[in-house]
Scaffold this motif. Structure first.
Motif, PDB file in Angstrom:
ATOM      1  N   LEU A  79     -43.127 -25.356 -41.982  1.00 47.20           N
ATOM      2  CA  LEU A  79     -43.884 -25.708 -43.176  1.00 47.20           C
ATOM      3  C   LEU A  79     -43.411 -24.834 -44.333  1.00 47.20           C
ATOM      4  CD1 LEU A  79     -47.448 -25.799 -41.561  1.00 47.20           C
ATOM      5  CD2 LEU A  79     -45.998 -27.766 -42.106  1.00 47.20           C
ATOM      6  N   THR A  80     -43.693 -25.264 -45.552  1.00 46.21           N
ATOM      7  CA  THR A  80     -43.358 -24.441 -46.709  1.00 46.21           C
ATOM      8  C   THR A  80     -44.309 -23.254 -46.764  1.00 46.21           C
ATOM      9  OG1 THR A  80     -44.876 -25.595 -48.196  1.00 46.21           O
ATOM     10  CG2 THR A  80     -42.627 -26.507 -47.990  1.00 46.21           C
ATOM     11  N   LEU A  81     -44.039 -22.315 -47.643  1.00 44.28           N
ATOM     12  CA  LEU A  81     -44.905 -21.141 -47.782  1.00 44.28           C
ATOM     13  C   LEU A  81     -46.334 -21.526 -48.139  1.00 44.28           C
ATOM     14  CD1 LEU A  81     -42.517 -18.613 -49.566  1.00 44.28           C
ATOM     15  CD2 LEU A  81     -43.262 -18.620 -47.179  1.00 44.28           C
ATOM     16  N   THR A  82     -46.493 -22.670 -48.800  1.00 44.07           N
ATOM     17  CA  THR A  82     -47.839 -23.119 -49.174  1.00 44.07           C
ATOM     18  C   THR A  82     -48.491 -23.988 -48.100  1.00 44.07           C
ATOM     19  OG1 THR A  82     -46.930 -25.022 -50.362  1.00 44.07           O
ATOM     20  CG2 THR A  82     -47.337 -23.001 -51.649  1.00 44.07           C
ATOM     21  N   GLY A  83     -47.783 -24.188 -46.977  1.00 39.64           N
ATOM     22  CA  GLY A  83     -48.346 -24.959 -45.868  1.00 39.64           C
ATOM     23  C   GLY A  83     -48.075 -26.444 -45.928  1.00 39.64           C
ATOM     24  N   ASP A  84     -47.206 -26.853 -46.843  1.00 41.97           N
ATOM     25  CA  ASP A  84     -46.869 -28.265 -46.952  1.00 41.97           C
ATOM     26  C   ASP A  84     -45.739 -28.626 -45.998  1.00 41.97           C
ATOM     27  OD1 ASP A  84     -48.725 -28.716 -49.041  1.00 41.97           O
ATOM     28  OD2 ASP A  84     -47.279 -27.942 -50.514  1.00 41.97           O
ATOM     29  N   GLU A  85     -45.658 -29.913 -45.674  1.00 47.55           N
ATOM     30  CA  GLU A  85     -44.557 -30.412 -44.841  1.00 47.55           C
ATOM     31  C   GLU A  85     -43.271 -30.381 -45.669  1.00 47.55           C
ATOM     32  OE1 GLU A  85     -44.774 -32.672 -41.704  1.00 47.55           O
ATOM     33  OE2 GLU A  85     -46.747 -31.839 -41.275  1.00 47.55           O
ATOM     34  N   GLN A  86     -42.162 -30.296 -44.973  1.00 46.77           N
ATOM     35  CA  GLN A  86     -40.840 -30.311 -45.584  1.00 46.77           C
ATOM     36  C   GLN A  86     -39.947 -31.207 -44.728  1.00 46.77           C
ATOM     37  OE1 GLN A  86     -38.543 -26.675 -45.069  1.00 46.77           O
ATOM     38  NE2 GLN A  86     -40.191 -25.822 -43.819  1.00 46.77           N
ATOM     39  N   PRO A  87     -38.719 -31.496 -45.139  1.00 46.67           N
ATOM     40  CA  PRO A  87     -37.867 -32.382 -44.333  1.00 46.67           C
ATOM     41  C   PRO A  87     -37.719 -31.933 -42.877  1.00 46.67           C
ATOM     42  CG  PRO A  87     -36.906 -32.107 -46.504  1.00 46.67           C
ATOM     43  CD  PRO A  87     -38.094 -31.163 -46.431  1.00 46.67           C
ATOM     44  N   ALA A  88     -37.594 -30.638 -42.620  1.00 47.41           N
ATOM     45  CA  ALA A  88     -37.464 -30.152 -41.243  1.00 47.41           C
ATOM     46  C   ALA A  88     -38.727 -30.419 -40.421  1.00 47.41           C
ATOM     47  CB  ALA A  88     -37.138 -28.660 -41.239  1.00 47.41           C
ATOM     48  N   SER A  89     -39.860 -30.564 -41.078  1.00 47.89           N
ATOM     49  CA  SER A  89     -41.114 -30.855 -40.359  1.00 47.89           C
ATOM     50  C   SER A  89     -41.008 -32.189 -39.625  1.00 47.89           C
ATOM     51  CB  SER A  89     -42.297 -30.914 -41.329  1.00 47.89           C
ATOM     52  OG  SER A  89     -42.411 -29.740 -42.081  1.00 47.89           O
ATOM     53  N   ALA A  90     -40.421 -33.177 -40.279  1.00 51.67           N
ATOM     54  CA  ALA A  90     -40.274 -34.494 -39.666  1.00 51.67           C
ATOM     55  C   ALA A  90     -39.381 -34.433 -38.423  1.00 51.67           C
ATOM     56  CB  ALA A  90     -39.694 -35.487 -40.673  1.00 51.67           C
ATOM     57  N   HIS A  91     -38.328 -33.609 -38.463  1.00 51.46           N
ATOM     58  CA  HIS A  91     -37.444 -33.462 -37.296  1.00 51.46           C
ATOM     59  C   HIS A  91     -38.206 -32.848 -36.118  1.00 51.46           C
ATOM     60  CE1 HIS A  91     -33.867 -34.696 -39.433  1.00 51.46           C
ATOM     61  NE2 HIS A  91     -34.087 -33.792 -40.370  1.00 51.46           N
ATOM     62  N   SER A  92     -39.003 -31.827 -36.389  1.00 49.33           N
ATOM     63  CA  SER A  92     -39.765 -31.179 -35.319  1.00 49.33           C
ATOM     64  C   SER A  92     -40.838 -32.105 -34.758  1.00 49.33           C
ATOM     65  CB  SER A  92     -40.412 -29.887 -35.829  1.00 49.33           C
ATOM     66  OG  SER A  92     -39.416 -28.916 -36.040  1.00 49.33           O
ATOM     67  N   ARG A  93     -41.502 -32.851 -35.632  1.00 50.88           N
ATOM     68  CA  ARG A  93     -42.513 -33.812 -35.165  1.00 50.88           C
ATOM     69  C   ARG A  93     -41.867 -34.885 -34.278  1.00 50.88           C
ATOM     70  NH1 ARG A  93     -47.482 -33.363 -37.081  1.00 50.88           N
ATOM     71  NH2 ARG A  93     -47.859 -32.191 -39.001  1.00 50.88           N
ATOM     72  N   ARG A  94     -40.697 -35.350 -34.683  1.00 58.54           N
ATOM     73  CA  ARG A  94     -39.997 -36.366 -33.894  1.00 58.54           C
ATOM     74  C   ARG A  94     -39.593 -35.800 -32.530  1.00 58.54           C
ATOM     75  NH1 ARG A  94     -34.265 -39.114 -34.379  1.00 58.54           N
ATOM     76  NH2 ARG A  94     -34.731 -40.998 -33.219  1.00 58.54           N
ATOM     77  N   PHE A  95     -39.070 -34.585 -32.510  1.00 61.90           N
ATOM     78  CA  PHE A  95     -38.699 -33.934 -31.259  1.00 61.90           C
ATOM     79  C   PHE A  95     -39.928 -33.813 -30.347  1.00 61.90           C
ATOM     80  CE2 PHE A  95     -38.052 -29.826 -28.937  1.00 61.90           C
ATOM     81  CZ  PHE A  95     -37.015 -30.232 -28.120  1.00 61.90           C
ATOM     82  N   ALA A  96     -41.055 -33.410 -30.909  1.00 67.16           N
ATOM     83  CA  ALA A  96     -42.292 -33.283 -30.122  1.00 67.16           C
ATOM     84  C   ALA A  96     -42.708 -34.634 -29.534  1.00 67.16           C
ATOM     85  CB  ALA A  96     -43.411 -32.709 -30.993  1.00 67.16           C
ATOM     86  N   ARG A  97     -42.667 -35.691 -30.343  1.00 65.62           N
ATOM     87  CA  ARG A  97     -43.016 -37.030 -29.843  1.00 65.62           C
ATOM     88  C   ARG A  97     -42.066 -37.483 -28.744  1.00 65.62           C
ATOM     89  NH1 ARG A  97     -43.556 -38.057 -35.309  1.00 65.62           N
ATOM     90  NH2 ARG A  97     -41.610 -39.240 -35.308  1.00 65.62           N
ATOM     91  N   GLN A  98     -40.778 -37.167 -28.913  1.00 65.93           N
ATOM     92  CA  GLN A  98     -39.794 -37.550 -27.900  1.00 65.93           C
ATOM     93  C   GLN A  98     -40.043 -36.805 -26.587  1.00 65.93           C
ATOM     94  OE1 GLN A  98     -36.273 -36.732 -30.222  1.00 65.93           O
ATOM     95  NE2 GLN A  98     -35.933 -38.918 -30.631  1.00 65.93           N
ATOM     96  N   LEU A  99     -40.410 -35.545 -26.654  1.00 63.38           N
ATOM     97  CA  LEU A  99     -40.728 -34.794 -25.438  1.00 63.38           C
ATOM     98  C   LEU A  99     -41.907 -35.423 -24.709  1.00 63.38           C
ATOM     99  CD1 LEU A  99     -40.410 -31.071 -26.607  1.00 63.38           C
ATOM    100  CD2 LEU A  99     -38.791 -32.391 -25.232  1.00 63.38           C
ATOM    101  N   GLU A 100     -42.944 -35.753 -25.460  1.00 66.13           N
ATOM    102  CA  GLU A 100     -44.116 -36.396 -24.857  1.00 66.13           C
ATOM    103  C   GLU A 100     -43.744 -37.734 -24.227  1.00 66.13           C
ATOM    104  OE1 GLU A 100     -48.116 -34.976 -27.175  1.00 66.13           O
ATOM    105  OE2 GLU A 100     -46.915 -36.521 -28.148  1.00 66.13           O
ATOM    106  N   GLY A 101     -42.985 -38.533 -24.963  1.00 66.81           N
ATOM    107  CA  GLY A 101     -42.649 -39.868 -24.488  1.00 66.81           C
ATOM    108  C   GLY A 101     -41.689 -39.873 -23.308  1.00 66.81           C
ATOM    109  N   ARG A 102     -40.643 -39.076 -23.384  1.00 71.11           N
ATOM    110  CA  ARG A 102     -39.623 -39.060 -22.330  1.00 71.11           C
ATOM    111  C   ARG A 102     -40.081 -38.348 -21.064  1.00 71.11           C
ATOM    112  NH1 ARG A 102     -33.835 -39.259 -23.669  1.00 71.11           N
ATOM    113  NH2 ARG A 102     -33.630 -40.109 -25.745  1.00 71.11           N
ATOM    114  N   PHE A 103     -40.789 -37.228 -21.256  1.00 64.67           N
ATOM    115  CA  PHE A 103     -41.070 -36.353 -20.118  1.00 64.67           C
ATOM    116  C   PHE A 103     -42.548 -36.310 -19.725  1.00 64.67           C
ATOM    117  CE2 PHE A 103     -37.302 -34.631 -22.321  1.00 64.67           C
ATOM    118  CZ  PHE A 103     -36.366 -34.869 -21.321  1.00 64.67           C
TER     119      PHE A 103
END
Length: 147
Positions: free
Chosen positions: A80-104
């Motif tokens: 997250l940004t210093l102010t707690g907002d989402e940033q482009p890297a947030s979407a990558h981490s969220r996608r990775f988390a969803r993929q872990l849940e879905g695949r495994f």
């Protein structure tokens, strides 16, 4: 006199949850820091750094770790940004988390990772290969909240 639900019985002690093994991930597109922890000790430690070249390699390496450690839960850092907002890297981490849940089929929780790399660099005294230590920092934050 009729018995009340609590009369004549000793107070119940809450049943402690079974200890959980946890894997923590500091996700990056080129490197993924991995940490290991458990709820019994409430401690996290750096495990390794994955350096997959392809998406297939990424999930093969993750599958190997999940098979070896059999975690009950996975923790993924959320940048997250210093102010707690989402940033482009947030979407990558969220996608990775969803993929872990879905695949495994493993429960995944996201944890704010702000400052984890700086904390890891401070622990190591250097900037080099801090990803596994950053993953341990992220996982330790979850453990500190949960235990």
């Amino acid at each position: 006199m009729p018995a009340t639900p609590d009369s004549g019985t000793a107070p119940r002690t809450p049943v402690a949850a079974a200890p959980e093994t946890l894997l923590g991930f500091d996700f990056g597109l080129k490197k993924i820091g991995v940490a290991l922890g458990n709820t019994l000790t409430g401690q996290a430690r750096p495990l390794c750094i994955l350096r997959p070249v392809t998406r297939q390699q990424r999930f093969e390496q993750v599958a190997g770790l999940l098979q070896a450690w059999q975690p009950e839960r996975v923790i993924v850092g959320l940048p997250l940004t210093l102010t707690g907002d989402e940033q482009p890297a947030s979407a990558h981490s969220r996608r990775f988390a969803r993929q872990l849940e879905g695949r495994f089929r493993v429960p995944v929780e996201l944890v704010d990772e702000r400052g984890s790399s700086l904390e890891a660099q401070h622990i190591l005294g250097t900037h080099a290969d801090d990803d596994a230590v950053a993953a341990a920092v992220i996982l330790q934050r979850w453990l500190d909240r949960a235990c």
